[in-house]
Each structure stands twice: as C-alpha cells, then as structure tokens.
Design a protein around this motif. Structure first.
Motif, mmCIF file in Angstrom:
data_model
loop_
_atom_site.group_PDB
_atom_site.id
_atom_site.type_symbol
_atom_site.label_atom_id
_atom_site.label_comp_id
_atom_site.label_asym_id
_atom_site.label_seq_id
_atom_site.Cartn_x
_atom_site.Cartn_y
_atom_site.Cartn_z
ATOM 1 N N THR A 15 56.058 35.505 40.019
ATOM 2 C CA THR A 15 57.303 35.472 39.242
ATOM 3 C C THR A 15 57.810 36.891 38.997
ATOM 4 O O THR A 15 58.989 37.199 39.244
ATOM 5 C CB THR A 15 57.058 34.772 37.884
ATOM 6 N N ILE A 16 56.908 37.768 38.531
ATOM 7 C CA ILE A 16 57.362 39.145 38.244
ATOM 8 C C ILE A 16 57.800 39.831 39.534
ATOM 9 O O ILE A 16 58.819 40.521 39.574
ATOM 10 C CB ILE A 16 56.258 39.966 37.542
ATOM 11 N N ALA A 17 57.036 39.611 40.624
ATOM 12 C CA ALA A 17 57.371 40.275 41.887
ATOM 13 C C ALA A 17 58.750 39.844 42.379
ATOM 14 O O ALA A 17 59.570 40.683 42.781
ATOM 15 C CB ALA A 17 56.303 39.980 42.943
ATOM 16 N N LEU A 18 59.021 38.532 42.326
ATOM 17 C CA LEU A 18 60.327 38.058 42.789
ATOM 18 C C LEU A 18 61.446 38.564 41.871
ATOM 19 O O LEU A 18 62.510 38.977 42.345
ATOM 20 C CB LEU A 18 60.341 36.528 42.867
ATOM 21 N N ALA A 19 61.174 38.578 40.552
ATOM 22 C CA ALA A 19 62.175 39.095 39.616
ATOM 23 C C ALA A 19 62.452 40.569 39.911
ATOM 24 O O ALA A 19 63.608 41.011 39.909
ATOM 25 C CB ALA A 19 61.690 38.915 38.179
ATOM 26 N N ALA A 20 61.393 41.336 40.196
ATOM 27 C CA ALA A 20 61.567 42.768 40.471
ATOM 28 C C ALA A 20 62.369 42.974 41.754
ATOM 29 O O ALA A 20 63.232 43.857 41.818
ATOM 30 C CB ALA A 20 60.203 43.452 40.578
ATOM 31 N N LEU A 21 62.103 42.155 42.784
ATOM 32 C CA LEU A 21 62.858 42.301 44.036
ATOM 33 C C LEU A 21 64.326 41.946 43.816
ATOM 34 O O LEU A 21 65.222 42.599 44.355
ATOM 35 C CB LEU A 21 62.247 41.426 45.137
ATOM 36 N N ALA A 22 64.572 40.914 42.974
ATOM 37 C CA ALA A 22 65.954 40.563 42.648
ATOM 38 C C ALA A 22 66.615 41.725 41.898
ATOM 39 O O ALA A 22 67.760 42.094 42.171
ATOM 40 C CB ALA A 22 65.987 39.290 41.807
ATOM 41 N N PHE A 23 65.876 42.310 40.963
ATOM 42 C CA PHE A 23 66.359 43.441 40.168
ATOM 43 C C PHE A 23 66.716 44.623 41.084
ATOM 44 O O PHE A 23 67.700 45.329 40.869
ATOM 45 C CB PHE A 23 65.237 43.817 39.195
ATOM 46 N N LEU A 24 65.924 44.823 42.154
ATOM 47 C CA LEU A 24 66.193 45.902 43.105
ATOM 48 C C LEU A 24 67.440 45.626 43.930
ATOM 49 O O LEU A 24 68.195 46.532 44.262
ATOM 50 C CB LEU A 24 65.009 46.074 44.064
ATOM 51 N N THR A 25 67.631 44.362 44.292
ATOM 52 C CA THR A 25 68.662 44.017 45.271
ATOM 53 C C THR A 25 69.998 43.646 44.642
ATOM 54 O O THR A 25 71.048 43.953 45.191
ATOM 55 C CB THR A 25 68.167 42.822 46.118
ATOM 56 N N LEU B 79 58.257 50.370 32.286
ATOM 57 C CA LEU B 79 58.985 49.232 32.872
ATOM 58 C C LEU B 79 58.761 49.181 34.388
ATOM 59 O O LEU B 79 58.553 48.103 34.962
ATOM 60 C CB LEU B 79 60.482 49.347 32.536
ATOM 61 N N CYS B 80 58.787 50.351 35.050
ATOM 62 C CA CYS B 80 58.574 50.381 36.508
ATOM 63 C C CYS B 80 57.171 49.914 36.863
ATOM 64 O O CYS B 80 56.974 49.225 37.866
ATOM 65 C CB CYS B 80 58.796 51.798 37.053
ATOM 66 N N LEU B 81 56.185 50.296 36.047
ATOM 67 C CA LEU B 81 54.804 49.891 36.331
ATOM 68 C C LEU B 81 54.665 48.374 36.178
ATOM 69 O O LEU B 81 54.066 47.703 37.021
ATOM 70 C CB LEU B 81 53.859 50.622 35.370
ATOM 71 N N LEU B 82 55.258 47.846 35.107
ATOM 72 C CA LEU B 82 55.204 46.403 34.847
ATOM 73 C C LEU B 82 55.828 45.617 36.001
ATOM 74 O O LEU B 82 55.283 44.606 36.453
ATOM 75 C CB LEU B 82 55.939 46.093 33.535
ATOM 76 N N LEU B 83 56.982 46.086 36.499
ATOM 77 C CA LEU B 83 57.667 45.359 37.576
ATOM 78 C C LEU B 83 57.077 45.702 38.943
ATOM 79 O O LEU B 83 57.041 44.859 39.841
ATOM 80 C CB LEU B 83 59.159 45.708 37.573
ATOM 81 N N GLY B 84 56.637 46.942 39.106
ATOM 82 C CA GLY B 84 56.235 47.417 40.426
ATOM 83 C C GLY B 84 54.862 46.933 40.865
ATOM 84 O O GLY B 84 54.644 46.658 42.044
ATOM 85 N N PHE B 85 53.932 46.808 39.908
ATOM 86 C CA PHE B 85 52.570 46.431 40.296
ATOM 87 C C PHE B 85 52.519 45.057 40.966
ATOM 88 O O PHE B 85 51.949 44.926 42.053
ATOM 89 C CB PHE B 85 51.629 46.490 39.082
ATOM 90 N N PRO B 86 53.156 44.034 40.357
ATOM 91 C CA PRO B 86 53.143 42.723 41.038
ATOM 92 C C PRO B 86 53.795 42.774 42.425
ATOM 93 O O PRO B 86 53.334 42.088 43.338
ATOM 94 C CB PRO B 86 53.938 41.824 40.083
ATOM 95 N N VAL B 87 54.855 43.593 42.590
ATOM 96 C CA VAL B 87 55.500 43.688 43.911
ATOM 97 C C VAL B 87 54.495 44.196 44.939
ATOM 98 O O VAL B 87 54.333 43.612 46.019
ATOM 99 C CB VAL B 87 56.740 44.610 43.875
ATOM 100 N N ALA B 88 53.770 45.270 44.588
ATOM 101 C CA ALA B 88 52.802 45.832 45.528
ATOM 102 C C ALA B 88 51.655 44.847 45.779
ATOM 103 O O ALA B 88 51.181 44.695 46.906
ATOM 104 C CB ALA B 88 52.261 47.156 44.988
ATOM 105 N N TYR B 89 51.223 44.137 44.715
ATOM 106 C CA TYR B 89 50.127 43.173 44.820
ATOM 107 C C TYR B 89 50.503 42.052 45.793
ATOM 108 O O TYR B 89 49.756 41.719 46.704
ATOM 109 C CB TYR B 89 49.834 42.596 43.429
ATOM 110 N N VAL B 90 51.710 41.504 45.595
ATOM 111 C CA VAL B 90 52.169 40.400 46.431
ATOM 112 C C VAL B 90 52.436 40.894 47.861
ATOM 113 O O VAL B 90 52.105 40.222 48.838
ATOM 114 C CB VAL B 90 53.433 39.761 45.803
ATOM 115 N N TYR B 91 52.994 42.099 47.974
ATOM 116 C CA TYR B 91 53.331 42.666 49.296
ATOM 117 C C TYR B 91 52.106 42.684 50.203
ATOM 118 O O TYR B 91 52.162 42.277 51.363
ATOM 119 C CB TYR B 91 53.865 44.095 49.135
ATOM 120 N N ASN B 92 50.971 43.139 49.661
ATOM 121 C CA ASN B 92 49.776 43.262 50.489
ATOM 122 C C ASN B 92 49.110 41.922 50.784
ATOM 123 O O ASN B 92 48.089 41.869 51.443
ATOM 124 C CB ASN B 92 48.773 44.217 49.823
#
Lengths: 275, 286
Positions: A15-25, B79-92
């Motif tokens: 959920t957070i990852a998808l929200a962050a990607l939406a936030f980026l895009t 805020l970047c750490l909170l949002l960024g960590f899951p992105v990197a986790y899911v990416y890999n």
C-alpha cells in the motif's frame, strides 16, 4: 495467526509503495492534464479539452528565446562535461590512492553543496574579475554543477571493466590513445551516453545557479517559466511545463533504449538534484 | 622498474585530471574561498571581522529561520524514508519487466525541472486544486482549506522532489541483502514484521544513511520549491541568502549565511559518511 500478521505486513508494504509511486507520478500527470484544459483556470479536473493554451504560446516570443538559450547552454555544457569528465574518470575509476580519493571528493562536491551558495560565490567572483554576465558565465556555472553526473555514470561503467583489456592492448603495442579510442571507449559508451543525457537534463532544468548568473539576455526556460508562474497563474504555464516534461520523457526513453539509463542511475547512486 | 611504472601512471593521472581539476579550482574552489573571505568583511571594518556572524545570530528572526530550515530537513527526510523504504522493498521483489517501469517512474521526476514539479503542487494544493476538490466533494470540509504558503505544503512538495534520491540508494543497498537471511528468520518462526525490523532494516542501513544524507542536505539547501510553495511568506536559509545577496545586495551578510548553510551540509555529510562506513562494515560482517 502468523499468516494474518504476515499478510498485514505485505499489505502495508505494498500500500505504501503504491501510494509513494502515485505521489511521484501524479504531479506530472496533473500538469499534463491541466495543460489541455479548455477553461480559463488551473482548476482540477480540467474543464473540457483543447489545444488553445498551446496555440497561445505563439504569443510568447520571450518563452521561445528562453527555450533556445536553454538548449544552447545544455548542449555546450554537456559537450564540455563529456570531454573533461571522461578524461578525469579514467584515473578516478581504478585509483585507490589518497590523491585520487581527494580529487573524487572535490569533483563530486557540487552535488551536495547548496546550489544557492555556489551561484552566489561565482557571481561575487566574476564581479571581482569585472566579467559581465553572459552566455559564457552561465555555461561555466553549469559545467561546475553538472560534471559530477557525467563522472558518476562513466566511473561506474569503467569500474565494471576489467583492467586486463587495457593491459592486453598496451602489451600488444598499442598506444594509450589508440587503446582508449578502440578498446575502452566502445565498452563504456553506454555509461557515457547515459551520463550525457543526465548532464543535459540537469543543465536544461537548472534554476538555482542560473538565477545568479543569467541576465535578461540569457534568460533560460525554467526561470522564464518561474516568472510566468509568479506574474499570473494561467494555463499557459502548464503548457510550457508539459513541453519541458515532453523533452525529459523523450530523452529518458531514448537513452533507456540506447544505454539502459535506469541501470546507470542505480549504479551511480547516491546522487542528486536540487529542489 | 615498479617505481618507474608507478610514476608513469601518476603522470598520466595528472594529465587526464588536470583540465577538469584546473577548471574546478578556478570556477568552484576559488569562488568559494572568496565567499568565505567575504563573510569575514564589513563595509566599515578595515580588517577581518566576525560582525556578519554576530549580526546573524543577534537577530532572533534569523535564528528562527536556521531552526526552521533544520526542522524542515528532518521532516522531509522522515517522510521520504517512510515512503521510500516500501518502494525499494517492493522493487527488489518484483520481476525485471515491472522493475524497468518502476525505475522510469522514479527517474522521470528526478530529471524533471524542480520549477515544473513545484508548479504542479500549486495546482494540486491550491484553493480549487485536487486536494480541496476531493475534501469538498466528500464533505470533509465545507470551504477550501489553505495548503499553499504553509510549511506542510513545502514539506510535501520537497518530499516529492527528493523521494527518488532516497529510493535509489535504498534499492542498491537492499539488492545486496542475501534473501536467505530473511527466509532463515522466517523459518525460525519470526513474523514478517519481526524479520523486517531485525533483519531487513539493519542490513539496509547503508542505504538508509546514504539516502537520508542526500535528502537532508538537498532539503535544507532547496530554494526553488520553498520559494514557489511558500509564495515569499516562508523564510528558509536559501531564501535568506537570495534576499541578502540579490534583493538587498548585502554580499557580506549573504556570504555569512551561505557559510552557515555550507557548514551544516558539510557536518551532515561527514557525520553520515562516518556512520555509513561503520554500518557497511557491520553489514559485511554479518
């Protein structure tokens, strides 16, 4: 029980990852959508669809002049950065000595030092030398802050290259120059191209340093856009922004096809841009 | 013979680096030294003086600006750490095809002009922007709430600008984690959350530190986003430098403020780099 806990973990991460990607895009998508609005305001959702705000750009000759300045500055900056940067990357990639590490820190430092301080320092310095602000001073400033991008990707490609290629070429009697052109350069071409694209875009987008070193005659596109946003918040600003986004997307996709820009970015990180 | 080869290599190194190093010495190092010297001058004082720094710290507003800037840096980094960590986790944990698309989504904003991205937030956070439209439609608020010209707006917009710089070092740090360690933890009975906090996060520390360093340093030196979102109503150190240097043409004071900002960045870089090499040693030992 464990399954439910583990399920909650996976769900939270995604959920957070998808929200962050939406936030980026999303911000990019919003600007592009608004630029095609038929209405008078920047409200969202846009009212209707039209190209009227793009047509309105014809009435802004100073915007096109700024666009031309930005392209000229970015092309010259990138060319100089490639020449100076590739040369310096060769020793930086394989050297481990203290001197090399100190040089690396010097060359990379414009990335983490505040652009505003670098811009002010150059302005004061040029003033002491009695140099007038011109395209040349703008390009000098851009070279200082953009070279690190080129060095990062080039050093990253060189580091993956075994030194035995160069050694084999030299021991077979080739000169250093011949070896560089015919052995090393073809193998690091992708890294150099990715680096050149990133350098071009960082010059094209640079605002902070340009703010100090450009005058009315050498105004660049981001600064022109900024003045426009401050003067009147109209939809033409969204149209200009969309053109800038289009240039960025085209360059990224092209270099992704040629050299795998995204791999270069990961290899090169940590790195940067100024907000 | 070895020393002869060594000196030959050094001559080559010198010749290849000389043009760039010469260029940077003249147009980067020298100007920064001039800036440093200027911060110790005053129009009335014939000799070097600390009066610019005295003037800065003597004014409570300036001290508040310095504090607000550091707080802003911490908030954006968190805020970047909170949002960024899951992105990197899911990416890999996604297939290469998805990774390519995600990477373009991460890189595109990174290489898009900060003016454009900040402008987008004016459209998003404005009175008739998306956030207010949604809140009004859902009857959560009955009139548009002001989001622009507020620190919260600056934090959110800066976090969007800097998020890729947090994600990229995290991705490369987490790609190096041996997945067997995480499966070992799970097979020994640890829950996914416990594995995450006790295995994944500690092993990702070099990436966390590297990303936080970049985001903090660039957030405190950000000028464009705070100016556009703050609309001239919020003061941070870079805006103070611009006001003193360009609007008021008070170069010695602008130089002193720049030096304080530079010193902040350098301290953060040195401390975080030291922590980074400690954690890298820790990670490579496990």
């Amino acid at each position: 029980m464990i399954d439910r806990v583990n399920g909650s973990f996976t769900a939270t991460m995604w959920t957070i990852a998808l929200a962050a990607l939406a936030f980026l895009t999303l911000p990019t998508l919003v600007i592009v959508a608004v630029s095609f609005s038929a209405g008078e305001t920047l409200g969202f959702p846009p009212q209707g669809f039209s190209l009227r705000w793009y047509a309105a750009l014809n009435g802004l000759p100073e915007m096109w002049a700024a666009f031309r300045n930005s392209i000229v500055v970015a092309v010259i900056t990138t060319s100089v950065c490639v020449i100076l940067g590739v040369a310096a990357s060769l020793p930086l990639a394989h050297g481990r000595s203290r001197v090399i590490r100190a040089l690396d820190a010097l060359i990379m430092s414009p990335l983490v030092l505040p652009g505003i301080a670098v811009g002010l320092a150059l302005l004061i310095f040029l003033n002491i030398l009695h140099w007038k602000l011109s395209m040349l001073t703008l390009i000098i400033a851009h070279i200082v802050v953009c070279t690190p991008f080129l060095i990062r990707t080039t050093v990253a490609s060189l580091a993956q290259l075994s030194p035995s290629f160069r050694d084999a070429s030299i021991s077979l009697g080739a000169s250093e120059a011949y070896t560089f052109v015919h052995v090393t350069l073809p193998m690091i071409k992708r890294g150099v191209i990715s680096g050149a694209v990133i350098t071009f875009l960082s010059s094209f987008d640079n605002t902070t340093v340009s703010l100090f070193l450009s005058d009315a005659g050498t105004e660049v596109l981001p600064i022109r856009l900024w003045s426009m946003i401050e003067a009147s918040l109209d939809v033409r600003a969204a149209a200009v922004s969309t053109l800038i986004i289009a240039v960025t997307v085209i360059m990224i996709l092209a270099s992704e096809r040629i050299g795998g820009l995204s791999q270069a970015v990961v290899a090169r990180s940590p790195r940067t841009e100024q907000g | 013979v070895a020393s002869k080869i060594q000196s030959g290599v050094d001559v080559l190194t010198a010749r290849l680096c000389a043009p760039l190093v010469g260029f940077l010495s003249v147009f980067f190092v020298l100007p920064l030294l001039v800036l440093l010297w200027m911060s110790f001058t005053a129009p009335t004082a014939p000799t070097p003086t600390l009066s610019q720094y005295g003037a800065f710290f003597g004014d409570a507003i300036n001290v508040a600006v310095l504090r607000d800037t550091l707080v802003l840096g911490l908030q954006v980094t968190a805020l970047c750490l909170l949002l960024g960590f899951p992105v990197a986790y899911v990416y890999n944990r996604t297939p290469p095809v998805v990774q390519r698309i995600v990477m373009i989504l991460i890189v595109l904003p990174l290489l898009t002009s900060a003016v454009v991205r900040s402008f987008a937030f004016i459209v998003i956070l404005g009175r008739s922007g998306i956030v207010n439209s949604v809140l009004l439609a859902l009857h959560i608020v009955d009139r548009p709430i002001p989001l622009l010209f507020k620190p919260l707006g600056v934090i959110v917009a800066l976090a969007q600008v800097e998020l890729p710089l947090m994600v990229l070092p995290l991705i490369s740090a987490m790609a190096r984690i041996d997945v067997n360690l995480e499966s070992a933890s799970a097979s020994l009975g640890a829950s996914a959350w416990r594995t995450f906090w006790q295995v994944t996060v500690p092993l990702a520390l070099p990436g966390i530190i590297g990303g936080s360093l970049l985001v903090f340093v660039l957030a405190v030196s950000g000028f464009i986003t705070p100016s556009i979102i703050g609309g001239g109503r919020l003061l941070y150190m870079p805006i103070l430098i611009y006001q003193q240097g360009i609007t008021l043409l008070n170069w010695p004071q602008a130089a002193a403020v720049s030096m304080l900002l530079l010193a902040t960045s350098i301290v953060v870089v040195v401390v975080m780099n030291a922590m980074g090499s400690l954690t890298r040693r820790y990670v490579s030992h496990t």
